[in-house]
Motif scaffolding. Structure first.
Motif, PDB file in Angstrom:
ATOM      1  N   ILE A 175       0.843  -1.204   0.000  1.00  0.00           N
ATOM      2  CA  ILE A 175       0.000   0.000   0.000  1.00  0.00           C
ATOM      3  C   ILE A 175       0.874   1.249   0.000  1.00  0.00           C
ATOM      4  N   ILE A 176       1.912   1.258   0.813  1.00  0.00           N
ATOM      5  CA  ILE A 176       2.812   2.422   0.866  1.00  0.00           C
ATOM      6  C   ILE A 176       3.538   2.598  -0.464  1.00  0.00           C
ATOM      7  N   SER A 177       3.983   1.503  -1.061  1.00  0.00           N
ATOM      8  CA  SER A 177       4.680   1.572  -2.347  1.00  0.00           C
ATOM      9  C   SER A 177       3.764   2.107  -3.433  1.00  0.00           C
ATOM     10  N   LEU A 178       2.548   1.588  -3.517  1.00  0.00           N
ATOM     11  CA  LEU A 178       1.587   2.057  -4.521  1.00  0.00           C
ATOM     12  C   LEU A 178       1.236   3.524  -4.301  1.00  0.00           C
ATOM     13  N   SER A 179       1.068   3.910  -3.052  1.00  0.00           N
ATOM     14  CA  SER A 179       0.752   5.314  -2.752  1.00  0.00           C
ATOM     15  C   SER A 179       1.903   6.228  -3.156  1.00  0.00           C
ATOM     16  N   THR A 180       3.115   5.807  -2.853  1.00  0.00           N
ATOM     17  CA  THR A 180       4.290   6.607  -3.221  1.00  0.00           C
ATOM     18  C   THR A 180       4.424   6.721  -4.737  1.00  0.00           C
ATOM     19  N   ASN A 181       4.220   5.603  -5.451  1.00  0.00           N
ATOM     20  CA  ASN A 181       4.291   5.635  -6.916  1.00  0.00           C
ATOM     21  C   ASN A 181       3.223   6.558  -7.497  1.00  0.00           C
ATOM     22  N   ARG A 182       2.002   6.462  -6.996  1.00  0.00           N
ATOM     23  CA  ARG A 182       0.899   7.317  -7.479  1.00  0.00           C
ATOM     24  C   ARG A 182       1.206   8.791  -7.201  1.00  0.00           C
ATOM     25  N   PHE A 183       1.733   9.078  -6.025  1.00  0.00           N
ATOM     26  CA  PHE A 183       2.094  10.450  -5.670  1.00  0.00           C
ATOM     27  C   PHE A 183       3.178  10.982  -6.614  1.00  0.00           C
ATOM     28  N   ASN A 184       4.186  10.160  -6.912  1.00  0.00           N
ATOM     29  CA  ASN A 184       5.254  10.575  -7.832  1.00  0.00           C
ATOM     30  C   ASN A 184       4.731  10.792  -9.253  1.00  0.00           C
ATOM     31  N   GLU A 185       3.788   9.951  -9.692  1.00  0.00           N
ATOM     32  CA  GLU A 185       3.164  10.144 -11.008  1.00  0.00           C
ATOM     33  C   GLU A 185       2.432  11.479 -11.056  1.00  0.00           C
ATOM     34  N   GLN A 186       1.693  11.794 -10.014  1.00  0.00           N
ATOM     35  CA  GLN A 186       0.958  13.062  -9.967  1.00  0.00           C
ATOM     36  C   GLN A 186       1.914  14.255  -9.962  1.00  0.00           C
ATOM     37  N   LEU A 187       3.017  14.140  -9.237  1.00  0.00           N
ATOM     38  CA  LEU A 187       4.029  15.208  -9.243  1.00  0.00           C
ATOM     39  C   LEU A 187       4.612  15.410 -10.629  1.00  0.00           C
ATOM     40  N   LYS A 188       4.881  14.317 -11.349  1.00  0.00           N
ATOM     41  CA  LYS A 188       5.440  14.420 -12.694  1.00  0.00           C
ATOM     42  C   LYS A 188       4.435  15.076 -13.646  1.00  0.00           C
ATOM     43  N   ILE A 189       3.178  14.659 -13.566  1.00  0.00           N
ATOM     44  CA  ILE A 189       2.143  15.254 -14.420  1.00  0.00           C
ATOM     45  C   ILE A 189       2.018  16.747 -14.126  1.00  0.00           C
ATOM     46  N   THR A 190       2.007  17.112 -12.869  1.00  0.00           N
ATOM     47  CA  THR A 190       1.920  18.526 -12.479  1.00  0.00           C
ATOM     48  C   THR A 190       3.123  19.306 -12.984  1.00  0.00           C
ATOM     49  N   ALA A 191       4.307  18.736 -12.863  1.00  0.00           N
ATOM     50  CA  ALA A 191       5.524  19.406 -13.343  1.00  0.00           C
ATOM     51  C   ALA A 191       5.499  19.560 -14.856  1.00  0.00           C
ATOM     52  N   ASP A 192       5.030  18.538 -15.583  1.00  0.00           N
ATOM     53  CA  ASP A 192       4.946  18.610 -17.049  1.00  0.00           C
ATOM     54  C   ASP A 192       3.969  19.698 -17.493  1.00  0.00           C
ATOM     55  N   ILE A 193       2.814  19.748 -16.852  1.00  0.00           N
ATOM     56  CA  ILE A 193       1.818  20.769 -17.200  1.00  0.00           C
ATOM     57  C   ILE A 193       2.348  22.153 -16.881  1.00  0.00           C
ATOM     58  N   SER A 194       2.987  22.301 -15.751  1.00  0.00           N
ATOM     59  CA  SER A 194       3.558  23.590 -15.365  1.00  0.00           C
ATOM     60  C   SER A 194       4.623  24.045 -16.361  1.00  0.00           C
ATOM     61  N   LYS A 195       5.484  23.136 -16.792  1.00  0.00           N
ATOM     62  CA  LYS A 195       6.518  23.479 -17.774  1.00  0.00           C
ATOM     63  C   LYS A 195       5.900  23.868 -19.111  1.00  0.00           C
ATOM     64  N   GLU A 196       4.886  23.121 -19.538  1.00  0.00           N
ATOM     65  CA  GLU A 196       4.209  23.415 -20.793  1.00  0.00           C
ATOM     66  C   GLU A 196       3.573  24.807 -20.753  1.00  0.00           C
ATOM     67  N   LEU A 197       2.905  25.132 -19.652  1.00  0.00           N
ATOM     68  CA  LEU A 197       2.279  26.450 -19.520  1.00  0.00           C
ATOM     69  C   LEU A 197       3.321  27.568 -19.427  1.00  0.00           C
ATOM     70  N   ASN A 198       4.408  27.326 -18.725  1.00  0.00           N
ATOM     71  CA  ASN A 198       5.472  28.333 -18.642  1.00  0.00           C
ATOM     72  C   ASN A 198       6.101  28.590 -20.011  1.00  0.00           C
ATOM     73  N   ASP A 199       6.355  27.514 -20.766  1.00  0.00           N
ATOM     74  CA  ASP A 199       6.902  27.676 -22.119  1.00  0.00           C
ATOM     75  C   ASP A 199       5.945  28.464 -23.005  1.00  0.00           C
ATOM     76  N   TRP A 200       4.645  28.166 -22.877  1.00  0.00           N
ATOM     77  CA  TRP A 200       3.638  28.889 -23.654  1.00  0.00           C
ATOM     78  C   TRP A 200       3.618  30.370 -23.272  1.00  0.00           C
ATOM     79  N   GLN A 201       3.690  30.674 -21.984  1.00  0.00           N
ATOM     80  CA  GLN A 201       3.684  32.072 -21.541  1.00  0.00           C
ATOM     81  C   GLN A 201       4.894  32.834 -22.065  1.00  0.00           C
TER      82      GLN A 201
END
Length: 139
Positions: A7-33
């Motif tokens: 459960i801890i491993s799956l939660s950590t993996n899911r949290f890291n996936e969400q961080l990566k998605i958030t970072a990718d979206i943030s970079k895409e929006l910053n590049d667009w700006q």
């Protein structure tokens, strides 16, 4: 104990996936700006704007700025030095209505076309020059 570690491993993996998605979206929006603000600043500072050989040409103070599409990617030139802006673009267009030009960039964005437009009305000095140029042409 094994279930708790899973459960801890799956939660950590899911949290890291969400961080990566958030970072990718943030970079895409910053590049667009960055690209959007560069285009708007170039238009705002321009003394004259026109289309020439499928390139958008902007004159401001003592510099020449060009935009073109090459291989469906937007390029910008500042006094002859071309830079890849790394944004896919469909078209750069000029529409003229009642002596007011509208220049637009059409970007594909999430299965839609996003249009960035700038309305350009030449300054009073340019209007006076055009008036006298037309007067002399009629003689």
């Amino acid at each position: 104990m094994g279930i708790l570690i899973t459960i801890i491993s799956l939660s950590t993996n899911r949290f890291n996936e969400q961080l990566k998605i958030t970072a990718d979206i943030s970079k895409e929006l910053n590049d667009w700006q960055v690209v959007k603000s560069t285009i708007w600043q170039d238009f705002y500072m321009a003394d004259s704007i026109h289309m020439e050989s499928n390139e958008l040409v902007l004159f401001s103070q003592n510099k020449l700025i060009n935009y073109k599409i090459q291989d469906d990617v937007l390029y910008r030139s500042n006094n002859g030095l071309w830079q890849n802006l790394k944004f896919e673009v469909e078209a750069i267009k000029e529409e003229v209505k009642d002596d007011i030009s509208t220049f637009s960039f059409e970007f594909p964005w999430k299965d839609q076309t996003m249009k960035l437009s700038y309305h350009y009305l030449s300054g009073v000095d340019q209007s006076i020059n055009n008036y006298f140029n037309q007067s002399y042409d009629s003689f």
